[in-house]
Design a protein around this motif. Sequence first.
Motif, short mmCIF file in Angstrom:
data_model
loop_
_atom_site.label_atom_id
_atom_site.label_comp_id
_atom_site.label_asym_id
_atom_site.label_seq_id
_atom_site.Cartn_x
_atom_site.Cartn_y
_atom_site.Cartn_z
N UNK A 262 13.38 -0.06 -44.26
CA UNK A 262 14.68 -0.46 -44.78
C UNK A 262 15.82 -0.01 -43.86
N UNK A 263 16.68 -0.96 -43.48
CA UNK A 263 17.88 -0.68 -42.68
C UNK A 263 17.60 -0.07 -41.31
N UNK A 264 16.44 -0.39 -40.75
CA UNK A 264 16.12 0.16 -39.43
C UNK A 264 15.69 -0.96 -38.48
N UNK A 265 16.43 -1.10 -37.40
CA UNK A 265 16.09 -2.06 -36.36
C UNK A 265 15.98 -1.31 -35.04
N UNK A 266 14.92 -1.58 -34.29
CA UNK A 266 14.70 -0.88 -33.02
C UNK A 266 14.51 -1.89 -31.89
N UNK A 267 15.54 -2.67 -31.64
CA UNK A 267 15.48 -3.60 -30.53
C UNK A 267 15.99 -2.90 -29.27
#
Length: 298
Positions: A262-267
């Motif tokens: 939830x609410x975590x993006x690792x681009x």
Amino acid sequence: MDFRLKVFYAVANRLSFTKAASNLFITQPAVSKHIQELEEEYKVKLFDRNGSKISLTQAGKVLLEHAKSIFEIYREIDFDMSTLIHQQRGILRLGASTTISQYIIPPLLARFHQKMADVKVNLRNGNTEQIENALLNKEIEIGIVEGQSKNQLIKYIPFLKDELVLVCNSKNPLVNKKEISKEDLLEMKFLIREQGSGTLEVIEHALKSLEISFSQLTVEMELGSTESIKSYLMNSDCVAFVSIHAIEKELKNNELAILDVKNLSMERYFYVISLQGKKESLSDLFLKNISSYYNLEL
């Protein structure tokens, strides 16, 4: 080219007379003779000898830097002269961080070799920090790394977009959770890459958005490669953040599964790196092939 300098370069890089002799296909006494002649010519010791171990003296370190520059010029001469007879040949020393060398670059290298059969590529594998250091030490001409440090001596060109995802064994009960919360993360057991890894750098930065410091995670083990992390995951209830490019086969075979946090993006981007202000024919040639292969503007 002064062969004695070539011998010195081989010894200095390996810190071994025996390994240098083997690499150059000459005898160890011949290596010793060439080094002795150089020391007599410059009237200074190039190596300190302590039993079976050797190390560079200050003079040796200075000569090594000059030797690196000289051999770079020779490689440039070799390439530029060969283009005059419509050939492109030479040696390109390339470095790539672990994820890239294992999962991204092999098809690109195969294609490059098909087009440029007379260009020999020496590929060095290591973590991002090691590859950047190799570039700064002029041991490679170009690198492709994960993450982006702030070294002003290095030019960073965005190469390919990547995403880090949270992964576990497909039989792990966590797979049944629709979404992973911050609290869930703090209860999990993590596998991580070693210090200096670009992956680790990105994870630490991304976790700040959830107000989690990396030190709050429970780390079961630190491993030196993505392959070892994947193998460990298949035999444990641990989790790990890995590149989406690294798990295509395991997802297809239903061995690993992605967990939605939830609410975590690792681009992130992979970066092509070179020394600021330095241009080389072979490096430019390789960059052109990268850009055409991935339809990039480099």
